[in-house]
Design an enzyme around this catalytic site. Structure first.
Site, PDB file in Angstrom:
ATOM      1  N   LYS A   6     -13.366   3.884  16.767  1.00 53.55           N
ATOM      2  CA  LYS A   6     -12.450   5.876  17.316  1.00 53.55           C
ATOM      3  C   LYS A   6     -12.878   6.154  16.709  1.00 53.55           C
ATOM      4  O   LYS A   6     -12.847   7.682  16.552  1.00 53.55           O
ATOM      5  CB  LYS A   6     -11.225   5.232  17.730  1.00 53.55           C
TER       6      LYS A   6
ATOM      7  N   ALA B  93       0.094   9.950   9.568  1.00 51.01           N
ATOM      8  CA  ALA B  93       0.257   9.870   9.042  1.00 51.01           C
ATOM      9  C   ALA B  93       1.614  10.962   9.132  1.00 51.01           C
ATOM     10  O   ALA B  93       3.271  11.309   8.655  1.00 51.01           O
ATOM     11  CB  ALA B  93       0.012   9.490   7.130  1.00 51.01           C
TER      12      ALA B  93
ATOM     13  N   GLY C 112       1.173  -1.072  -0.285  1.00 50.11           N
ATOM     14  CA  GLY C 112      -0.273   0.207   0.138  1.00 50.11           C
ATOM     15  C   GLY C 112       1.009   1.487   0.053  1.00 50.11           C
ATOM     16  O   GLY C 112       1.561   1.266   1.115  1.00 50.11           O
ATOM     17  N   GLY C 113       0.972   1.672  -0.761  1.00 46.26           N
ATOM     18  CA  GLY C 113       1.788   3.181  -1.236  1.00 46.26           C
ATOM     19  C   GLY C 113       0.639   4.657  -0.574  1.00 46.26           C
ATOM     20  O   GLY C 113       0.627   5.796  -1.507  1.00 46.26           O
ATOM     21  N   GLY C 114      -0.295   4.445  -0.409  1.00 47.95           N
ATOM     22  CA  GLY C 114      -1.029   5.716   0.465  1.00 47.95           C
ATOM     23  C   GLY C 114      -0.332   6.442   1.645  1.00 47.95           C
ATOM     24  O   GLY C 114       1.201   5.573   1.866  1.00 47.95           O
TER      25      GLY C 114
ATOM     26  N   LYS D  39      -7.315  -0.431   9.750  1.00 50.87           N
ATOM     27  CA  LYS D  39      -8.679  -0.345  10.360  1.00 50.87           C
ATOM     28  C   LYS D  39      -9.822  -0.074  10.093  1.00 50.87           C
ATOM     29  O   LYS D  39      -9.425   0.171   8.765  1.00 50.87           O
ATOM     30  CB  LYS D  39      -8.312   0.407  12.002  1.00 50.87           C
TER      31      LYS D  39
ATOM     32  N   PHE E 217      -0.373   6.219   5.515  1.00 49.59           N
ATOM     33  CA  PHE E 217       0.175   5.318   5.898  1.00 49.59           C
ATOM     34  C   PHE E 217       1.001   4.441   6.220  1.00 49.59           C
ATOM     35  O   PHE E 217       1.792   4.139   6.366  1.00 49.59           O
ATOM     36  CB  PHE E 217      -1.066   5.055   6.678  1.00 49.59           C
TER      37      PHE E 217
END
Length: 317
Positions: A266, A215, A84-86, A182, A88
């Site tokens: 949350k 992030a 995943g290159g987002g 999450k 986070f």
């Protein structure tokens, strides 16, 4: 000062019938002093935590089920693949890269991989952040997983099942996976632990990361604390040591479902609080929403077998 206080007590007592009011007011005054002392103690504890996150201590503890890792590097060769290159995924790759850990970032498009490898920044996400040169990007899952010691999953929850189904054949058997995603999958109502087992099988160890962690702040080196939960406490400890640094502190826990519930719920409460502020509903509405939201989170965690202390900790913040 004492005479003034006594006169006030006498005046208050005269407004009631009898001397019980004096005792009641004195008790309330004592409780107020105790409350103020508690708040000062809490403030001191918070300052101690921030001081420790700045790299001056690695002896933090949060109960017997949660402990803080040291900031050293494992004594064995490690290579990590981040899926995943987002935002986070970039943040966690940066944490590892700054510690000198060889890190491979698996992205969707080859042109993004080339941009990351040549300019060491992402063309779209946090493009002003310079990434460590120890991060190598690729769009080829075969190359990404070929020699991975650990795999980190940072793909959003609702897209995780589809993504994992395309790369599962390339992930070596028994390679541990840390999920930093999450949420609750809308189709199955399953947590990330359910998605991981469904897609990658039960014959490997899994860990799950959660906590108040934006992030950009991680990339900027702002002090951050997270928790890593796993049924395999040796894996949780290894990952915490691998990822902890002077500004990124990892605690460990064995309460997987508690960390999953806290991490998922949350965020919903945080979004709702943001809506309250945006709509101008006021502090009363936001306070009520957050308080009742936390109560619902604890009830859900209790129903699913989570430990109450977990939801009061980093995963529920």
């Amino acid at each position: 000062m004492i005479s003034i206080g006594n006169n006030n007590f006498k005046t208050a007592a005269a407004q009631f019938d009898g001397g019980d009011a004096v005792v009641s007011i004195r008790k309330r005054s004592s409780l107020l002093r105790i409350s103020l002392s508690f708040l000062l103690l809490l403030l001191c504890r918070m300052l101690t935590l921030c001081h420790s996150l700045g790299g001056h201590s690695n002896g933090l503890r949060h109960g017997q089920a949660m402990k803080a890792a040291t900031t050293s590097i494992p004594p064995y060769p490690v290579r990590v693949t981040v899926m995943g290159g987002g935002n986070f995924g970039l943040a966690l790759a940066t944490v590892l890269g700054r510690k000198g850990v060889p890190t491979t970032l698996l992205v969707r498009k080859e042109e993004i991989a080339n941009h990351l490898n040549t300019k060491h920044c992402h063309p779209r996400y946090m493009s002003d952040i310079q990434l460590p040169t120890t991060i190598v990007a690729t769009a080829d899952p075969k190359n990404a997983f070929s020699d991975a010691t650990y795999v980190i999953h940072a793909v959003p929850c609702q897209f995780s099942r589809e993504f994992l189904s395309t790369v599962k054949d390339y992930i070596p058997p028994y390679t541990p996976v840390l999920s930093a995603s999450k949420g609750i999958e809308t189709g199955s109502l399953g947590f990330m632990t359910d998605i991981m087992i469904d897609c990658l099988g039960p014959d490997r160890s899994y860990a799950f990361l959660s906590g108040p962690s934006f992030a950009r702040e991680i990339c900027e080196g702002v002090a951050t604390a997270v928790v890593i939960a796993s049924k395999d406490l040796f894996l949780a400890d290894d990952l915490a040591v691998l990822m902890s640094s002077d500004t990124f502190r990892c605690f460990t826990s064995c309460d997987v479902i508690g960390v999953e519930v806290g991490g998922a719920v949350k965020n919903v409460i945080a979004l709702a609080a943001g809506m309250c502020e945006g709509l101008g509903l006021g502090t009363n509405a936001m306070s009520g929403l957050v308080t009742r939201g936390c109560t619902e989170m604890r009830r859900l965690g209790d129903a699913l077998g989570a430990k109450p202390n977990t939801l009061s900790g980093l995963s529920g913040e």
